[in-house]
Write an enzyme that holds these catalytic residues in place. Structure first.
Site, PDB file in Angstrom:
ATOM      1  N   TYR A   1     -13.821 -16.157  19.234  1.00 61.64           N
ATOM      2  CA  TYR A   1     -14.120 -16.087  17.805  1.00 61.64           C
ATOM      3  C   TYR A   1     -13.544 -14.778  17.262  1.00 61.64           C
ATOM      4  CZ  TYR A   1     -16.100 -18.056  13.691  1.00 61.64           C
ATOM      5  OH  TYR A   1     -16.226 -18.644  12.456  1.00 61.64           O
TER       6      TYR A   1
ATOM      7  N   HIS B   1     -10.710  -7.543  17.164  1.00 58.27           N
ATOM      8  CA  HIS B   1      -9.987  -7.975  18.376  1.00 58.27           C
ATOM      9  C   HIS B   1      -8.480  -7.834  18.177  1.00 58.27           C
ATOM     10  CE1 HIS B   1     -13.743 -10.544  18.620  1.00 58.27           C
ATOM     11  NE2 HIS B   1     -13.769  -9.933  19.778  1.00 58.27           N
TER      12      HIS B   1
ATOM     13  N   ASP C   1     -18.929  -1.435  20.423  1.00 58.23           N
ATOM     14  CA  ASP C   1     -19.839  -1.528  21.567  1.00 58.23           C
ATOM     15  C   ASP C   1     -19.734  -0.220  22.345  1.00 58.23           C
ATOM     16  OD1 ASP C   1     -20.732  -4.356  21.307  1.00 58.23           O
ATOM     17  OD2 ASP C   1     -18.589  -4.706  21.451  1.00 58.23           O
TER      18      ASP C   1
ATOM     19  N   ILE D   1     -13.314  -1.641  13.413  1.00 61.71           N
ATOM     20  CA  ILE D   1     -12.655  -2.179  12.204  1.00 61.71           C
ATOM     21  C   ILE D   1     -13.766  -2.722  11.296  1.00 61.71           C
ATOM     22  CG2 ILE D   1     -10.975  -3.849  11.307  1.00 61.71           C
ATOM     23  CD1 ILE D   1      -9.617  -1.810  13.073  1.00 61.71           C
TER      24      ILE D   1
ATOM     25  N   LYS E   1     -16.828  -5.303  11.710  1.00 61.67           N
ATOM     26  CA  LYS E   1     -16.440  -6.681  12.032  1.00 61.67           C
ATOM     27  C   LYS E   1     -17.111  -7.085  13.337  1.00 61.67           C
ATOM     28  CE  LYS E   1     -12.600  -7.046   9.195  1.00 61.67           C
ATOM     29  NZ  LYS E   1     -12.148  -8.139   8.359  1.00 61.67           N
ATOM     30  N   SER E   2     -17.645  -8.293  13.350  1.00 63.43           N
ATOM     31  CA  SER E   2     -18.294  -8.809  14.545  1.00 63.43           C
ATOM     32  C   SER E   2     -18.288 -10.324  14.476  1.00 63.43           C
ATOM     33  CB  SER E   2     -19.749  -8.311  14.584  1.00 63.43           C
ATOM     34  OG  SER E   2     -20.511  -9.102  15.473  1.00 63.43           O
TER      35      SER E   2
HETATM   36  O1  PAF Z   1     -17.352  -7.108  24.310  1.00 65.49           O
HETATM   37  C1  PAF Z   1     -17.315  -8.305  24.669  1.00 65.49           C
HETATM   38  O2  PAF Z   1     -16.860  -9.187  23.945  1.00 65.49           O
HETATM   39  C2  PAF Z   1     -17.851  -8.690  26.037  1.00 65.49           C
HETATM   40  O3  PAF Z   1     -18.976  -7.943  26.349  1.00 65.49           O
HETATM   41  C3  PAF Z   1     -16.805  -8.597  27.152  1.00 65.49           C
HETATM   42  C4  PAF Z   1     -16.336  -7.169  27.376  1.00 65.49           C
HETATM   43  C5  PAF Z   1     -15.624  -9.488  26.821  1.00 65.49           C
HETATM   44  C6  PAF Z   1     -17.402  -9.099  28.489  1.00 65.49           C
HETATM   45  O4  PAF Z   1     -17.810 -10.435  28.401  1.00 65.49           O
END
Ligand code: PAF
Length: 284
Positions: A32, A37, A150, A176, A184-185
């Site tokens: 998603y 990302h 995170d 971001i 953003k999430s």
């Molecule tokens: O940050 C994330 O999306 C998840 O914790 C990760 C690092 C992909 C591990 O599943």
């Protein structure tokens, strides 16, 4: 760009790249995908010859009452984004490909996971560290990219990589944000219109606290109470935690003397959102 779903096939590609002397970047995600990302993939594409984006909603990092079954998914859109960004491979395995039924081995980082999300989400970081270790072993990348949103995850992974001697450079990438400041999430998708408006309180409260810090406030308690007052003014918001910790050890601080991380988790309706910022006290 190709999509692979088995470890065996992925390894065939990555081994071949290694033989050719190509560098490999890994961007682990749960899909998603959004601009956050995208910024990780862009950086990875710039810094490596080949980029693998893993898309796997990892069951072991969700608690029993968390959102594993409803976690948003859109693999076609994700693949399009990865292709446009210049990734070489999307790795999109099933859970049965990633975990043996009778698996008994986990990666667990102590101490750094005692507080913040580690305290509120028992077992979460064990799940994260285990899947990230597995991806590291499968892909064998030169570099791996994680978002600073995170912040605890990033600190925990850095520690794991150091402690277990993974020969991988961990690259943290800045948060971001939407135009109104909301980080953003993928979970922002859960928010109703009203909740979406209320969610700006996370960043607003952090920016307020930044003003106090810049004006010389050094008491963590005072700063936390300012953040709390701000968030409490939003009726749809319920605080999960507000913490001020050392940026590297993640241990709570009383007075702000060095590099600190201010991290918050807030429920907006049923959706739990996190945000943070780091602050470096300038030497006088
Ligand atoms: O940050 C994330 O999306 C998840 O914790 C990760 C690092 C992909 C591990 O599943």
């Amino acid at each position: 760009m190709i999509t692979v779903s088995t470890i065996k096939e992925l390894r065939e590609y990555t081994k071949q790249w290694r033989r050719e002397g190509l560098s490999i970047g890994l961007v682990p995600t749960m899909g998603y995908l959004h601009e956050g990302h995208r910024s990780l993939i862009d950086k990875a594409v710039k810094e490596n010859d080949k980029v693998v984006v893993s898309i796997f909603v990892n069951p072991t990092q969700f608690g029993p009452n968390e959102d594993l079954s409803t976690y948003p998914r859109d693999i076609d859109r994700d693949k399009e984004l990865c292709e446009k960004a210049g990734a070489a491979i999307v790795f999109n395995p099933e859970a049965s490909e990633m975990y043996f039924n009778n698996a008994n081995t986990y990666a667990d980082v102590e101490k750094l996971t005692d507080g913040l999300c580690g305290l509120k989400r028992p077992g979460h970081f064990r799940g994260v560290c285990t899947i990230v270790s597995k991806l590291f072993n499968i892909v064998n990348p030169d570099r791996a990219y994680f978002g600073e949103k995170d912040a605890q995850q990033l600190a925990v992974i850095r520690r794991m990589v150091r402690d277990l001697n993974f020969d991988i450079e961990i690259i943290g990438c800045p948060i971001i944000r939407e135009e109104d400041g909301l980080a953003k999430s993928s979970r922002n998708k859960y928010l109703s219109l009203e909740e979406r408006a209320a969610a700006t309180i996370l960043n607003k409260s952090l920016m307020k606290s930044k003003e106090f810090l810049e004006n010389g406030e050094i008491s963590a308690e005072v700063i936390k109470s300012k953040i709390k007052a701000e968030i409490d003014s939003e009726l749809l918001a319920k605080i999960d935690y507000i913490e001020i910790v050392d940026k590297y050890t993640l241990e709570p601080v009383r007075d702000i003397k060095s590099s600190i991380l201010i991290a918050i988790a807030v429920f907006i309706g049923n959706t739990r959102l996190i945000d943070n910022f780091t602050f470096e006290l300038e030497e006088k």
